[in-house]
Design a protein around this motif. Structure first.
Motif, PDB file in Angstrom:
ATOM      1  N   LYS A  72     129.207  36.795  73.709  1.00 40.96           N
ATOM      2  CA  LYS A  72     130.190  36.520  72.546  1.00 40.96           C
ATOM      3  C   LYS A  72     130.824  37.673  71.824  1.00 40.96           C
ATOM      4  O   LYS A  72     132.067  37.800  71.480  1.00 40.96           O
ATOM      5  N   HIS A  73     130.067  38.685  71.737  1.00 39.20           N
ATOM      6  CA  HIS A  73     130.369  40.135  71.227  1.00 39.20           C
ATOM      7  C   HIS A  73     131.635  40.743  72.067  1.00 39.20           C
ATOM      8  O   HIS A  73     132.842  41.228  71.618  1.00 39.20           O
ATOM      9  N   ASN A  74     131.234  40.559  73.455  1.00 42.16           N
ATOM     10  CA  ASN A  74     132.216  41.454  74.454  1.00 42.16           C
ATOM     11  C   ASN A  74     133.598  40.557  74.438  1.00 42.16           C
ATOM     12  O   ASN A  74     134.821  41.104  74.268  1.00 42.16           O
ATOM     13  N   GLU A  75     133.702  39.190  74.065  1.00 39.12           N
ATOM     14  CA  GLU A  75     134.908  38.553  74.372  1.00 39.12           C
ATOM     15  C   GLU A  75     135.694  38.765  73.057  1.00 39.12           C
ATOM     16  O   GLU A  75     136.973  38.772  73.187  1.00 39.12           O
ATOM     17  N   GLU A  76     134.969  38.900  71.989  1.00 42.27           N
ATOM     18  CA  GLU A  76     135.741  39.293  70.648  1.00 42.27           C
ATOM     19  C   GLU A  76     136.076  40.550  70.754  1.00 42.27           C
ATOM     20  O   GLU A  76     137.362  41.002  70.458  1.00 42.27           O
ATOM     21  N   VAL A  77     135.376  41.599  71.424  1.00 45.48           N
ATOM     22  CA  VAL A  77     136.101  42.974  71.729  1.00 45.48           C
ATOM     23  C   VAL A  77     137.272  42.872  72.525  1.00 45.48           C
ATOM     24  O   VAL A  77     138.305  43.480  72.286  1.00 45.48           O
ATOM     25  N   ILE A  88     129.340  45.862  74.907  1.00 48.50           N
ATOM     26  CA  ILE A  88     127.819  46.155  75.293  1.00 48.50           C
ATOM     27  C   ILE A  88     127.478  45.733  76.723  1.00 48.50           C
ATOM     28  O   ILE A  88     127.983  44.371  77.198  1.00 48.50           O
ATOM     29  N   PRO A  89     127.053  46.605  77.465  1.00 43.26           N
ATOM     30  CA  PRO A  89     126.712  46.143  78.772  1.00 43.26           C
ATOM     31  C   PRO A  89     125.747  44.809  78.927  1.00 43.26           C
ATOM     32  O   PRO A  89     125.043  44.707  78.332  1.00 43.26           O
ATOM     33  N   GLU A  90     126.323  43.946  79.962  1.00 38.85           N
ATOM     34  CA  GLU A  90     125.559  42.596  80.109  1.00 38.85           C
ATOM     35  C   GLU A  90     124.516  42.748  81.276  1.00 38.85           C
ATOM     36  O   GLU A  90     124.782  43.376  82.299  1.00 38.85           O
ATOM     37  N   ARG A  91     123.257  42.282  80.957  1.00 43.30           N
ATOM     38  CA  ARG A  91     122.389  42.428  82.124  1.00 43.30           C
ATOM     39  C   ARG A  91     122.446  40.797  82.644  1.00 43.30           C
ATOM     40  O   ARG A  91     122.458  39.851  82.149  1.00 43.30           O
ATOM     41  N   SER A  92     122.503  40.940  83.749  1.00 41.51           N
ATOM     42  CA  SER A  92     122.617  39.628  84.613  1.00 41.51           C
ATOM     43  C   SER A  92     121.170  38.479  84.538  1.00 41.51           C
ATOM     44  O   SER A  92     121.546  37.539  84.316  1.00 41.51           O
ATOM     45  N   THR A  93     120.147  39.324  84.444  1.00 39.37           N
ATOM     46  CA  THR A  93     119.039  38.456  84.011  1.00 39.37           C
ATOM     47  C   THR A  93     119.037  37.922  82.638  1.00 39.37           C
ATOM     48  O   THR A  93     118.287  36.963  82.437  1.00 39.37           O
ATOM     49  N   ASP A  94     119.936  38.200  81.748  1.00 42.10           N
ATOM     50  CA  ASP A  94     119.974  37.553  80.352  1.00 42.10           C
ATOM     51  C   ASP A  94     121.059  36.176  80.435  1.00 42.10           C
ATOM     52  O   ASP A  94     121.130  35.559  79.363  1.00 42.10           O
TER      53      ASP A  94
END
Length: 426
Positions: free
Chosen positions: A204-209, A218-224
């Motif tokens: 959500k944060h990255n989409e807003e950015v 923020i780097p996204e972890r695939s395991t998340d």
């Protein structure tokens, strides 16, 4: 109970070992190369000696905190707090980041396997950097039994170096090593929930950015974003924790339940890492300091001792005790009443009763029993009374002035601070 569950889970795990080791760290440990910690440590140490010019230049940090935690336990949130309370300025050393060099990338591309020797050497080289000397947090080491063995040998070696240079000018560079192990724990269900929630919030944060152009992604972890992957990470942690248990025999080892809030976790860390003489100072220093009692020991019976002294004054020094009490009521009380709102007062007295040291003890004890905090000083003040006009010699008259600094709880006169003539925020 948490420890038993964690150990049991690690022992009965049936997940593929290669998948388990790969996890989210981007590297695996080789199971086909040398597995003797002594051989590996000796090889790494010889390289360090060669690279740095001998033992006298192998100067490791005085404090190393080995931090481990279940996925989602809050390790990233508490690390800055831990750095602050320990007064450490170097960023945490994340072992997986050390293995991103060109050499290690080549190894991973060829075989995908990073040996314990490579991991240990990379970490030890990092620890020798001058910026690390005051202490560091290490994230991601040890993870295997071989690394645990190398860690214990490093600790022993640091003591050997300290003894070797004890009577030299460079002993200051070989301080008493302090290793601590901290493990943050949450159960599997909560770990998976927090990992998936973190992924959702990050996305959500990255989409807003990207939408607004403001802020930083923020780097996204695939395991998340995958329940099975999140579960696999937790199982990896369980396996990794099993290798840490041996360290309990050698170093301060703290297992912290991180289920509650970040604030609660910080309070637990603050309690765990509060100043501890036995862990902070050398044995010789402790022996010398122990000759002077701790304040906690002095305070332990202070109330009973105060009562005993007051009773003794009344029984054995009745006349002086009564005179001192009258002086307090006549000279001290009016000043204390006048300054009652401020919480502090200074009383100056030239009363000759205070020439007797016993009377000063009585003043301190009486005021202490009445709830005041008091210190007493004796000043010698000189007043000029005669000047020899021929020689310029000045004759002075000395006066003994007794100064009492008295503090007590302030009186809060008003709680409305919205306006004050001394407040610019109107």
């Amino acid at each position: 109970k948490m420890l038993r569950n964690l150990i049991s889970k690690a022992s009965h795990s049936k997940i593929d070992q290669n998948k388990l080791n790969f996890g989210s760290f981007g590297f695996r440990y080789s199971n086909t190369k040398i597995q003797d910690p002594k051989v590996i440590f000796s090889s790494v140490w010889q390289k360090l000696q060669k690279n740095h010019g001998g033992n006298e230049f192998l100067r490791f940090p005085k404090e190393i905190i080995y931090l481990s935690g279940a996925p989602g336990a809050g390790k990233g949130s508490v690390t800055p707090f831990l750095l602050k309370i320990r007064g450490l300025t170097h960023p945490p050393i994340v072992v997986s980041d050390l293995l991103n060099s060109e050499e290690h990338q080549k190894i991973k591309s060829e075989s995908g396997l990073i040996s314990d020797s490579h991991v240990t050497e990379a970490l030890f080289e990092k620890l020798l950097e001058p910026e690390c000397q005051n202490g560091v947090i290490v994230d991601g080491f040890p993870r295997t039994k071989v690394q645990v063995g190398c860690l214990k040998m490093l600790h022993d070696k640091m003591y050997e170096l300290r003894n070797e240079y004890m009577d030299t000018d460079i002993i200051k560079n070989f301080r008493r090593p302090k290793f601590r192990v901290v493990v943050l724990y949450i159960d599997e269900n909560l770990s998976i929930h927090r990992q998936l929630h973190r992924g959702e919030q990050t996305r959500k944060h990255n989409e807003e950015v990207r939408k607004t152009g403001e802020g930083k992604e923020i780097p996204e972890r695939s395991t998340d974003f995958n329940r099975e992957a999140a579960k696999l990470r937790y199982t990896e942690f369980s396996k990794h924790y099993n290798t840490l248990l041996d360290l309990r025999k050698h170093f301060p080892f703290k297992f912290i339940n991180a289920t509650s809030t970040v604030e609660d976790l910080q309070n637990k860390l603050l309690k765990e890492f509060q100043y501890q003489t036995s862990l902070e100072l050398g044995n010789e220093t402790i022996d010398e300091l122990s000759k002077f009692p701790l304040m906690s020991e002095i305070k332990k019976h202070s109330r009973q001792q105060l009562i005993r002294r007051l009773d003794d004054y009344q029984s054995h020094c009745t006349d002086l005790f009564q005179v001192v009490n009258k002086v307090l009521q006549k000279e001290f009380l009016p000043i204390l009443e006048y300054h009652s709102a401020s919480g502090f007062s200074i009383v100056r007295s030239e009363n000759r009763i205070f020439h007797d040291p016993m009377s000063l003890h009585m003043v301190i004890d009486i005021l202490t029993e009445r709830g005041y905090h008091v210190t007493a000083d004796k000043h010698i003040e000189r007043d000029p009374i005669k000047v020899n006009l021929k020689t310029g010699e000045i004759t002075n008259k000395e006066r003994r002035v007794f100064v009492f600094h008295i503090s007590f709880p302030k009186t809060i006169l008003r709680h409305d601070t919205m306006y004050s003539p001394f407040n610019n925020n109107r």
